[in-house]
Scaffold this motif. Structure first.
Motif, PDB file in Angstrom:
ATOM      1  N   ALA A   1      44.254  40.956  54.246  1.00  0.00           N
ATOM      2  CA  ALA A   1      44.302  40.035  53.108  1.00  0.00           C
ATOM      3  C   ALA A   1      43.601  40.626  51.891  1.00  0.00           C
ATOM      4  O   ALA A   1      44.052  40.451  50.763  1.00  0.00           O
ATOM      5  CB  ALA A   1      43.668  38.711  53.494  1.00  0.00           C
ATOM      6  N   MET A   2      42.500  41.347  52.119  1.00  0.00           N
ATOM      7  CA  MET A   2      41.773  41.932  50.998  1.00  0.00           C
ATOM      8  C   MET A   2      42.553  43.057  50.328  1.00  0.00           C
ATOM      9  O   MET A   2      42.323  43.383  49.168  1.00  0.00           O
ATOM     10  CB  MET A   2      40.408  42.429  51.456  1.00  0.00           C
ATOM     11  CG  MET A   2      39.461  41.299  51.830  1.00  0.00           C
ATOM     12  SD  MET A   2      37.827  41.892  52.336  1.00  0.00           S
ATOM     13  CE  MET A   2      37.190  42.493  50.765  1.00  0.00           C
ATOM     14  N   ASP A   3      43.479  43.655  51.067  1.00  0.00           N
ATOM     15  CA  ASP A   3      44.323  44.717  50.504  1.00  0.00           C
ATOM     16  C   ASP A   3      45.582  44.169  49.835  1.00  0.00           C
ATOM     17  O   ASP A   3      46.364  44.938  49.267  1.00  0.00           O
ATOM     18  CB  ASP A   3      44.722  45.707  51.595  1.00  0.00           C
ATOM     19  CG  ASP A   3      43.552  46.553  52.080  1.00  0.00           C
ATOM     20  OD1 ASP A   3      42.570  46.705  51.323  1.00  0.00           O
ATOM     21  OD2 ASP A   3      43.609  47.047  53.216  1.00  0.00           O
ATOM     22  N   ALA A   4      45.786  42.856  49.916  1.00  0.00           N
ATOM     23  CA  ALA A   4      46.988  42.251  49.322  1.00  0.00           C
ATOM     24  C   ALA A   4      46.955  42.385  47.800  1.00  0.00           C
ATOM     25  O   ALA A   4      45.892  42.533  47.188  1.00  0.00           O
ATOM     26  CB  ALA A   4      47.098  40.792  49.728  1.00  0.00           C
ATOM     27  N   ALA A   5      48.112  42.312  47.189  1.00  0.00           N
ATOM     28  CA  ALA A   5      48.239  42.550  45.749  1.00  0.00           C
ATOM     29  C   ALA A   5      47.660  41.426  44.900  1.00  0.00           C
ATOM     30  O   ALA A   5      47.309  41.643  43.737  1.00  0.00           O
ATOM     31  CB  ALA A   5      49.708  42.768  45.392  1.00  0.00           C
ATOM     32  N   SER A   6      47.557  40.220  45.446  1.00  0.00           N
ATOM     33  CA  SER A   6      47.105  39.076  44.665  1.00  0.00           C
ATOM     34  C   SER A   6      46.564  38.011  45.609  1.00  0.00           C
ATOM     35  O   SER A   6      46.829  38.054  46.822  1.00  0.00           O
ATOM     36  CB  SER A   6      48.254  38.501  43.844  1.00  0.00           C
ATOM     37  OG  SER A   6      49.240  37.950  44.706  1.00  0.00           O
ATOM     38  N   PRO A   7      45.812  37.029  45.086  1.00  0.00           N
ATOM     39  CA  PRO A   7      45.388  35.919  45.936  1.00  0.00           C
ATOM     40  C   PRO A   7      46.557  35.193  46.589  1.00  0.00           C
ATOM     41  O   PRO A   7      46.468  34.774  47.746  1.00  0.00           O
ATOM     42  CB  PRO A   7      44.625  35.003  44.967  1.00  0.00           C
ATOM     43  CG  PRO A   7      44.099  35.925  43.922  1.00  0.00           C
ATOM     44  CD  PRO A   7      45.178  36.962  43.750  1.00  0.00           C
ATOM     45  N   ALA A   8      47.674  35.051  45.867  1.00  0.00           N
ATOM     46  CA  ALA A   8      48.841  34.385  46.440  1.00  0.00           C
ATOM     47  C   ALA A   8      49.402  35.185  47.619  1.00  0.00           C
ATOM     48  O   ALA A   8      49.803  34.615  48.635  1.00  0.00           O
ATOM     49  CB  ALA A   8      49.910  34.188  45.371  1.00  0.00           C
ATOM     50  N   ALA A   9      49.430  36.520  47.480  1.00  0.00           N
ATOM     51  CA  ALA A   9      49.919  37.364  48.570  1.00  0.00           C
ATOM     52  C   ALA A   9      48.979  37.311  49.767  1.00  0.00           C
ATOM     53  O   ALA A   9      49.419  37.327  50.919  1.00  0.00           O
ATOM     54  CB  ALA A   9      50.085  38.799  48.081  1.00  0.00           C
ATOM     55  N   ALA A  10      47.668  37.253  49.501  1.00  0.00           N
ATOM     56  CA  ALA A  10      46.701  37.151  50.593  1.00  0.00           C
ATOM     57  C   ALA A  10      46.826  35.812  51.302  1.00  0.00           C
ATOM     58  O   ALA A  10      46.803  35.735  52.534  1.00  0.00           O
ATOM     59  CB  ALA A  10      45.292  37.338  50.045  1.00  0.00           C
ATOM     60  N   GLU A  11      46.986  34.748  50.521  1.00  0.00           N
ATOM     61  CA  GLU A  11      47.110  33.405  51.089  1.00  0.00           C
ATOM     62  C   GLU A  11      48.359  33.285  51.956  1.00  0.00           C
ATOM     63  O   GLU A  11      48.354  32.568  52.965  1.00  0.00           O
ATOM     64  CB  GLU A  11      47.143  32.391  49.956  1.00  0.00           C
ATOM     65  CG  GLU A  11      47.082  30.952  50.399  1.00  0.00           C
ATOM     66  CD  GLU A  11      46.999  30.007  49.207  1.00  0.00           C
ATOM     67  OE1 GLU A  11      45.991  29.298  49.081  1.00  0.00           O
ATOM     68  OE2 GLU A  11      47.953  29.999  48.396  1.00  0.00           O
ATOM     69  N   ALA A  12      49.415  33.986  51.580  1.00  0.00           N
ATOM     70  CA  ALA A  12      50.664  33.929  52.350  1.00  0.00           C
ATOM     71  C   ALA A  12      50.511  34.530  53.745  1.00  0.00           C
ATOM     72  O   ALA A  12      51.337  34.260  54.623  1.00  0.00           O
ATOM     73  CB  ALA A  12      51.772  34.652  51.590  1.00  0.00           C
ATOM     74  N   LEU A  13      49.470  35.321  53.962  1.00  0.00           N
ATOM     75  CA  LEU A  13      49.239  35.936  55.268  1.00  0.00           C
ATOM     76  C   LEU A  13      48.521  35.000  56.236  1.00  0.00           C
ATOM     77  O   LEU A  13      48.438  35.289  57.430  1.00  0.00           O
ATOM     78  CB  LEU A  13      48.418  37.217  55.105  1.00  0.00           C
ATOM     79  CG  LEU A  13      49.058  38.322  54.259  1.00  0.00           C
ATOM     80  CD1 LEU A  13      48.050  39.445  54.033  1.00  0.00           C
ATOM     81  CD2 LEU A  13      50.316  38.849  54.929  1.00  0.00           C
ATOM     82  N   ALA A  14      47.977  33.891  55.726  1.00  0.00           N
ATOM     83  CA  ALA A  14      47.216  32.964  56.565  1.00  0.00           C
ATOM     84  C   ALA A  14      48.142  32.148  57.453  1.00  0.00           C
ATOM     85  O   ALA A  14      49.281  31.854  57.090  1.00  0.00           O
ATOM     86  CB  ALA A  14      46.359  32.042  55.702  1.00  0.00           C
ATOM     87  N   GLU A  15      47.647  31.795  58.618  1.00  0.00           N
ATOM     88  CA  GLU A  15      48.413  30.988  59.561  1.00  0.00           C
ATOM     89  C   GLU A  15      47.576  29.802  60.024  1.00  0.00           C
ATOM     90  O   GLU A  15      46.359  29.902  60.160  1.00  0.00           O
ATOM     91  CB  GLU A  15      48.837  31.823  60.768  1.00  0.00           C
ATOM     92  CG  GLU A  15      47.681  32.475  61.506  1.00  0.00           C
ATOM     93  CD  GLU A  15      48.158  33.396  62.610  1.00  0.00           C
ATOM     94  OE1 GLU A  15      49.351  33.730  62.636  1.00  0.00           O
ATOM     95  OE2 GLU A  15      47.329  33.772  63.451  1.00  0.00           O
TER      96      GLU A  15
END
Length: 220
Positions: free
Chosen positions: A151-165
């Protein structure tokens, strides 16, 4: 306002004075420091207290609370409130103090905790109802998890949030999660009362090896 005390051998020793409101203490993995939220009433930031020298060091901008150091000592997760008053999950690399936001401000999120191996981050997220609205007392929070370094390597907070389950359904509130080797402990609100629950490490639904096992489980 709230102060921190250290309980040792039956004796409480004050760690902070009454000049600030102090809350949510969390020991560093080596036991040498305490992370906590501190500031004037109604506002806080994360500080680190050295237990040997009793010196305090601010680590985050204002609006931060709920500190959670990772068991490997490399990261510090916390709740960061944005200018609109929405709680967001943030993670700091302690080596260089860089901060990454892992959620957007669409829905409130807070109360982070790391898994014992420091690989996953669990937090509460208020996903019921339309986005971008003020949080209400009756709103329900569910538990979510994310692979923190991915998640920390994601391009944006939205991209990181999309990884959550999601880990819980959202039918009942789940707050203040604490990850342990035996499972995820959390506070839950049911029928107007607060209880303590535990989610097993494998989740609420066991892993099943065959269709016959799945059918038998569905029938129970």
């Amino acid at each position: 306002k709230g102060d921190l005390f250290l309980w040792e051998k039956g004796n409480p020793t004050p760690l902070t004075d009454r000049s600030t409101a102090d809350a949510y203490p969390a020991f560093s993995p080596d036991g040498h420091h305490i992370y906590f939220a501190s500031g004037p009433e109604g506002e806080s930031r994360i500080e680190r207290l050295d237990l040997s020298s009793r010196t305090r060091e601010p680590l985050t901008p204002w609006g931060a609370t709920h500190p959670a150091p990772s068991p490997d000592g490399q990261l510090l997760a916390f709740t960061q409130f944005d200018p609109d008053g929405r709680g967001r999950i943030a993670v700091m690399r302690l080596a260089d103090r860089s901060i990454r936001l892992l959620t957007t401000g669409d829905y409130h999120a807070g109360f982070p905790t790391f898994s014992p191996d420091s690989e996953r981050l669990v937090f509460s997220r208020f996903m019921i109802g339309p986005p971008n609205r003020p949080l209400k007392v009756e709103d329900v929070a569910s538990l979510w998890q994310v692979r923190v370094r991915r998640a920390m390597d994601a391009a944006s907070p939205a991209a990181a949030e999309a990884l959550a389950e999601p880990l819980t359904s959202g039918r009942f509130s789940a707050l203040f999660p604490q990850a342990t080797a035996d499972g995820l402990v959390f506070t839950t609100s049911r029928a107007g009362s607060l209880d303590i629950g535990m989610l097993p490490p494998g989740g609420s639904i066991p892993r099943l090896g065959s269709p016959a096992e799945q059918l038998a489980f569905a029938r129970t």
